[in-house]
Design an enzyme around this catalytic site. Structure first.
Site, PDB file in Angstrom:
ATOM      1  N   ASP A 300      35.620 115.900 107.519  1.00 37.20           N
ATOM      2  CA  ASP A 300      36.709 116.118 108.464  1.00 37.20           C
ATOM      3  C   ASP A 300      37.960 116.544 107.700  1.00 37.20           C
ATOM      4  OD1 ASP A 300      35.036 115.438 110.501  1.00 37.20           O
ATOM      5  OD2 ASP A 300      36.108 113.618 111.102  1.00 37.20           O
ATOM      6  N   ARG A 353      30.020 120.143 116.108  1.00 36.79           N
ATOM      7  CA  ARG A 353      31.130 120.283 115.151  1.00 36.79           C
ATOM      8  C   ARG A 353      30.646 120.951 113.855  1.00 36.79           C
ATOM      9  NH1 ARG A 353      34.229 114.382 115.460  1.00 36.79           N
ATOM     10  NH2 ARG A 353      34.400 114.296 117.725  1.00 36.79           N
TER      11      ARG A 353
END
Length: 461
Positions: A300, A353
């Protein structure tokens, strides 16, 4: 860190052509009669033995047009092999370039740009001397185009900026790049601990201390280290996994620091994120790692971080893979940042994602292999600009799209991707240009290239 689900994608732009050949004449519209006037700029941006990259810009000086086809002829046997920003075909010496969906409408004084790779005979590469637009000649004086001098090989040197930038696909005989490429080469580059002496760690306490120490360091991880939470990584660190090195239960947190390299590690069963890059961290390279069965993100990147390359990683048996930009409300910090390159990663059944992008522009997603991603591949949201280029999608029902959940749409340009039992996705808008050189592998070869090279244990460090 733990965040609400967000998806973003990346849009690609065509290279801006340098003004090299100018012709003035008539431009006819598909939907309206155009007044006299068009301008064409043609240039050779890069040239190597056997091939070259060309850039073309057409400017409409007349009435608005809806749909266009530009034609020219080569006089020395040049053959176009691949294009972006236009659909290009060739019959004999005549080349036809037709608009794609996002650049077909040209207002008065509006321009459209596209680029292509082509072969040449290594002795002569003359520019076209005339063009037609929608079968009407653009006539007028011309100037000699500026041609990049030949090089001994295609532009494949990692981290060497070129002017103009080259979104190129040199010949497939060139082996894939495994060194540092992409955004982490910019802003002064990424060297990690450089030539500092290596320290080997075998337990969580030693790893925590080494990561958090000040100064440059090369840290070698040996064996399996079990830990929990997030371990802080300070600036100027290279973290390398020895053969079989595994981190279980915890992750690495690069927060506000810079110049960090993380390579050849296996992460599994983390209880937060595996790698978290946040708070304006810059110049980070995450390469040849394997991720599986974690709680939240594998990689992330958020809160104003910038100049990051994520390359040659494998993610499997995992849901939330790579989030870029954590919140729709964080535009003040993120806009103008979050510039990341994702290349040659193996998204091996990872659900979603892959990545999900907010705000960053341009984000470059190229030469990745997507297999059986049940959620989606790439999402571009919150005005992000994502270029999705040369990827291999296999059994992916939702390859790429604009917007995700409550996040508004971003921009996405897709070109030269390969689809197996997978549809082309949603595109729209334009994306900022890519400022670094890179080698684009032929999309149909990406599956074999990536499965043969991605993940931990595939390189010697």
């Amino acid at each position: 860190m733990r965040t609400a689900q967000r998806r973003t994608t990346l849009l690609a732009t065509t290279a801006a052509a340098t003004a090299a050949l100018v012709t003035g004449g008539l431009l006819t519209a598909v939907s309206a009669q155009a007044a006299a006037g068009c301008q064409v700029a043609y240039s050779v941006a890069s040239q190597w033995p056997g091939g070259f990259t060309g850039n073309v810009t057409v400017t409409n000086l007349g009435d608005p047009v809806s749909g266009w086809t530009l034609r020219w002829s080569y006089g020395a046997g040049q053959q176009v092999s691949q294009a972006w920003g236009a659909t290009v075909t060739q019959s004999g010496s005549e080349v036809s370039a037709a608009n794609v969906d996002y650049n077909g409408n040209l207002a008065t004084n509006g321009s459209a740009s596209f680029g292509f790779n082509a072969s040449w005979n290594n002795s002569s590469n003359p520019a076209p001397t005339s063009f037609t637009l929608n079968n009407v000649a653009c006539t007028g004086g011309t100037t000699t185009p500026t041609t990049a001098p030949p090089t001994t090989a295609p532009p494949t040197t990692p981290g060497t900026p070129t002017t103009p930038p080259i979104p190129s696909d040199p010949p497939p005989s060139v082996p894939p790049q495994t060194g540092l490429v992409g955004w982490a080469t910019q802003n002064g580059g990424t060297t990690g601990g450089g030539g500092a002496p290596a320290t080997t760690v075998t337990n969580a306490s030693a790893l925590t201390s080494a990561l958090n120490a000040s100064g440059s360091a090369v840290i070698r991880v040996s064996g399996t280290i079990s830990c929990s939470g997030m371990l802080r990584v300070r600036s100027n660190k290279t973290i390398l996994g020895n053969s079989g090195a595994t981190i279980v239960g915890c992750g690495l947190n690069v927060s506000g620091d810079r110049n960090v390299i993380i390579r050849n590690l296996t992460f599994r069963d983390w209880n937060d994120d595996a790698i978290n890059v946040q708070e304006s961290a810059t110049n980070i390279w995450i390469d040849h790692n394997t991720f599986s069965n974690g709680y939240d993100g594998a990689v992330d990147i958020k809160r104003g971080s910038d100049f990051v390359t994520v390359s040659w990683n494998r993610v499997f048996n995992h849901d939330k893979t790579m989030l870029l930009g954590h919140s729709d409300d964080n535009g003040a910090q993120d806009t103008g940042h979050l510039r990341v390159t994702y290349h040659h990663n193996w998204f091996d059944g990872s659900k979603q994602r892959n990545p999900r992008v907010r705000f960053g522009n341009p984000v470059h997603v190229y030469n990745n292999y997507y297999r059986a991603n049940t959620g989606y591949g790439v999402a571009s949201t919150e005005n992000a600009g994502v270029l999705v280029e040369g990827n291999y999608f296999e059994n992916v029902p939702d390859t790429y799209h604009l917007g995700e959940a409550d996040s508004g749409p971003g921009k996405l340009v897709a070109r030269n991707n390969h689809f197996v039992n997978s549809p082309a996705g949603q595109t729209g808008g334009s994306v900022a240009s890519i400022p670094y050189s890179y080698q684009l592998d032929t999309a149909s070869n990406v599956k074999s290239i990536v499965t043969g090279g991605a993940g931990a244990g595939r390189i010697t460090v």
